[in-house]
Motif scaffolding. Structure first.
Motif, short mmCIF file in Angstrom:
data_model
loop_
_atom_site.label_atom_id
_atom_site.label_comp_id
_atom_site.label_asym_id
_atom_site.label_seq_id
_atom_site.Cartn_x
_atom_site.Cartn_y
_atom_site.Cartn_z
N ILE A 362 0.84 -1.21 0.00
CA ILE A 362 0.00 0.00 0.00
C ILE A 362 0.87 1.25 0.00
O ILE A 362 0.63 2.20 -0.76
CB ILE A 362 -0.93 0.00 1.23
N VAL A 363 1.90 1.25 0.84
CA VAL A 363 2.81 2.40 0.90
C VAL A 363 3.53 2.59 -0.44
O VAL A 363 3.62 3.71 -0.96
CB VAL A 363 3.84 2.23 2.04
N GLY A 364 4.02 1.50 -1.03
CA GLY A 364 4.77 1.60 -2.28
C GLY A 364 3.93 2.11 -3.43
O GLY A 364 4.31 3.06 -4.13
N ILE A 365 2.75 1.50 -3.63
CA ILE A 365 1.87 1.93 -4.72
C ILE A 365 1.30 3.31 -4.43
O ILE A 365 1.19 4.16 -5.32
CB ILE A 365 0.73 0.92 -4.93
N GLY A 366 0.97 3.56 -3.16
CA GLY A 366 0.46 4.87 -2.78
C GLY A 366 1.47 5.97 -3.05
O GLY A 366 1.13 7.07 -3.49
N PHE A 367 2.74 5.66 -2.78
CA PHE A 367 3.82 6.62 -3.04
C PHE A 367 3.89 6.97 -4.53
O PHE A 367 3.99 8.15 -4.90
CB PHE A 367 5.16 6.03 -2.57
N VAL A 368 3.83 5.97 -5.39
CA VAL A 368 3.90 6.21 -6.84
C VAL A 368 2.69 7.03 -7.30
O VAL A 368 2.81 7.95 -8.10
CB VAL A 368 3.98 4.88 -7.61
N ILE A 369 1.51 6.69 -6.77
CA ILE A 369 0.31 7.45 -7.12
C ILE A 369 0.45 8.90 -6.68
O ILE A 369 0.06 9.83 -7.40
CB ILE A 369 -0.94 6.80 -6.49
N ARG A 370 1.03 9.10 -5.49
CA ARG A 370 1.22 10.48 -5.00
C ARG A 370 2.16 11.25 -5.93
O ARG A 370 1.92 12.42 -6.25
CB ARG A 370 1.80 10.44 -3.59
N VAL A 371 3.22 10.61 -6.37
CA VAL A 371 4.16 11.23 -7.32
C VAL A 371 3.42 11.66 -8.59
O VAL A 371 3.56 12.79 -9.07
CB VAL A 371 5.31 10.26 -7.67
N LEU A 372 2.61 10.76 -9.12
CA LEU A 372 1.92 11.02 -10.38
C LEU A 372 0.79 12.04 -10.21
O LEU A 372 0.62 12.93 -11.05
CB LEU A 372 1.35 9.72 -10.93
N MET A 373 0.03 11.92 -9.12
CA MET A 373 -1.08 12.86 -8.91
C MET A 373 -0.57 14.29 -8.70
O MET A 373 -1.14 15.24 -9.24
CB MET A 373 -1.92 12.43 -7.71
N ASP A 374 0.47 14.44 -7.92
CA ASP A 374 1.02 15.78 -7.72
C ASP A 374 1.62 16.32 -9.00
O ASP A 374 1.57 17.53 -9.26
CB ASP A 374 2.05 15.78 -6.59
N GLY A 375 2.19 15.44 -9.81
CA GLY A 375 2.73 15.87 -11.09
C GLY A 375 1.66 16.42 -12.01
O GLY A 375 1.79 17.52 -12.56
N VAL A 376 0.56 15.68 -12.17
CA VAL A 376 -0.50 16.14 -13.06
C VAL A 376 -1.18 17.38 -12.49
O VAL A 376 -1.63 18.26 -13.24
CB VAL A 376 -1.52 15.02 -13.35
N PHE A 377 -1.23 17.49 -11.17
CA PHE A 377 -1.87 18.65 -10.54
C PHE A 377 -1.13 19.94 -10.90
O PHE A 377 -1.75 20.94 -11.28
CB PHE A 377 -1.89 18.47 -9.02
N VAL A 378 0.19 19.93 -10.81
CA VAL A 378 0.94 21.16 -11.07
C VAL A 378 0.97 21.49 -12.56
O VAL A 378 0.97 22.66 -12.95
CB VAL A 378 2.36 21.08 -10.48
N VAL A 379 0.97 20.47 -13.43
CA VAL A 379 0.88 20.75 -14.87
C VAL A 379 -0.48 21.38 -15.18
O VAL A 379 -0.59 22.32 -15.97
CB VAL A 379 1.09 19.47 -15.70
#
Length: 459
Positions: A362-379
């Motif tokens: 959960i932590v590992g996949i959640g971390f990757v999702i957080r990376v991607l979600m924050d990336g798309v948010f700022v774009v």
């Protein structure tokens, strides 16, 4: 820049005056970015603090999931009005003043959150904190777009937000230790968020008003002086530029709030506005359904309070990393392509996340999702902030960004209902579906904006 307002309130065209668009990054740019990064830091700290505090309030105040949903909902209602107010006010009195007023406002109410003697006052203070947070954000995202060079404004937007987002894992680590330490441990977390007053002292000294806004108000001499600060390498002469006829640029009248809203929904901008509303609503609602509820959902799912907090804290480290990585791609593919790719990846991985039960997975996949979600948010922030001309930019940006907060306010109340009626897995399937919708709509109808002059985009 979109236009210079003359004595009859009609802007003279300056479509080819690219003093700011063509500038190289210098010391004034970097001082500006330091202040914006600090503001983002305290903004994000205040925004995510409640997700770390909520499980403790459930334990110590005896509040229900429904009350937590209500607090989240009211916070986003405050954000909704903050978007409208900040966008409108910054078009009236300027970006700098509105930015600093907003920082003072949310810092004050963050401190009051920590002093709240009961849940009724806490709800009120949290609502006003949300108001100040989004008033500041909607100004900041446009402020950066108007000040920084065209070729790299998306990159610097991402870097400044990423630097600010370092505060999220920091506050997560502090909360992990402080919140469980005593029944009132959660109060100290809000006091930390309230120390954003330091930004006021730096802002009064280092911030400059947006030259594009000054020009839109006919304040040429002030705009020229500010631009000269950013472009010491050349002689800036706005009046000379304003007197030059420029082919293909349409004169625009300054817009009031109602006129601006009519314009963004006119036939000229209808497709663009529809794409932006879909994008902002789905990304914003999906993001906060996931992360505002993550500690509480994990706790309800069967993990202890301590485990839910450390898992969420570890996942939060993906936030600044996501924005730093986004800085390398945001100015590529016209911003449209990165948004599509990010959204597809987030959609698929979030659906998978809802099926997981092993903590470290959960932590590992959640971390990757957080990376991607924050990336798309700022774009998305850059994409939204550069989509309209100067005279309606902040009003339009504030209104559209607020639609996402309005729907998020409703979603915060609905999350416990979905969870209790359909379960943990269905909730994450819904979030994933929102991001896949963004990919489809943006991919088919989205416009490329990165690297283009704001004049070119606005006409």
């Amino acid at each position: 820049m979109a236009g210079i307002v003359s004595s009859n309130s009609e802007p003279a065209p300056i479509g080819k005056m690219r003093y700011l668009d063509d500038a190289r990054m210098g010391s004034e740019h970097y001082k500006f970015l330091i202040i914006l990064a600090l503001a983002y830091a305290f903004d994000q700290m205040d925004l995510f603090t409640f997700s770390f505090v909520a499980p403790a309030l459930t334990k110590n105040w005896g509040v229900s999931m429904e009350w937590i949903g209500l607090v989240n909902s009211f916070t986003f209602v405050g954000m909704l009005f903050g978007c409208w107010f900040g966008g409108w006010l910054s078009d009236v009195i300027g970006r700098k003043k509105t930015f600093l007023y907003s920082v003072a406002f949310f810092s004050t109410f963050s401190i009051l959150n920590g002093l709240a003697p009961n849940k009724e006052l806490f709800l009120i203070f949290r609502t006003f904190t949300g108001f100040g947070i989004l008033s500041m954000v909607v100004v900041a995202m446009v402020y950066i777009t108007e000040i920084l060079p065209a070729a790299s404004r998306g990159k610097w937007q991402a870097i400044s937000l990423a630097t600010g987002l370092l505060s999220v894992p920091l506050i997560g680590q502090v909360a992990q230790r402080v919140v469980p330490s005593s029944p009132d441990g959660w109060r100290h977390i809000f006091f930390i968020g309230g120390s954003g007053f330091i930004i006021l002292f730096l802002g009064l000294k280092w911030l400059k008003e947006s030259p594009r806004w000054l020009i839109s108000k006919g304040r040429y001499a002030e705009a020229e002086a500010v631009i000269q600060n950013f472009r010491p390498d050349i002689k800036v002469d706005i009046n000379k530029e304003a007197s030059m006829p420029i082919e293909g640029v349409v004169k625009q009248k300054a817009a009031g709030t109602i006129a601006a809203l009519k314009e963004i929904f006119s036939m000229k901008y209808a497709r663009k506005t529809s794409v932006l509303i879909t994008m902002v609503c789905c990304i914003t609602v999906g993001y906060f359904m996931f992360f505002a509820w993550m500690p509480t959902l994990l706790n309800e799912f069967g993990f202890t309070l301590e485990d839910a907090l450390w898992m969420s804290a570890l996942v939060s480290f993906g936030s600044p990393i996501g924005n730093y990585l986004a800085a390398t791609v945001t100015d590529k593919g016209g911003r449209k392509i990165p948004i599509v790719i990010y959204s597809v990846l987030v959609g698929v991985m979030t659906i998978a996340f809802g099926t997981l039960k092993i903590p470290m997975v959960i932590v590992g996949i959640g971390f990757v999702i957080r990376v991607l979600m924050d990336g798309v948010f700022v774009v998305m922030w850059s994409y939204l902030a550069e989509s309209y001309p100067t005279h309606i930019r902040n009003t339009g940006t504030g209104f559209i960004y607020s639609t996402g907060r309005l729907l998020t306010a409703g979603a915060m109340v609905v999350v416990p209902m979905i969870y209790k009626s359909f379960g943990y897995t269905t909730l994450f399937f819904i979030i994933g579906g929102m991001f896949l919708l963004v990919a489809v709509v943006t991919g088919i109808w989205g416009e490329k904006t990165a690297g283009r002059s704001l004049d070119e985009i606005g006409v």
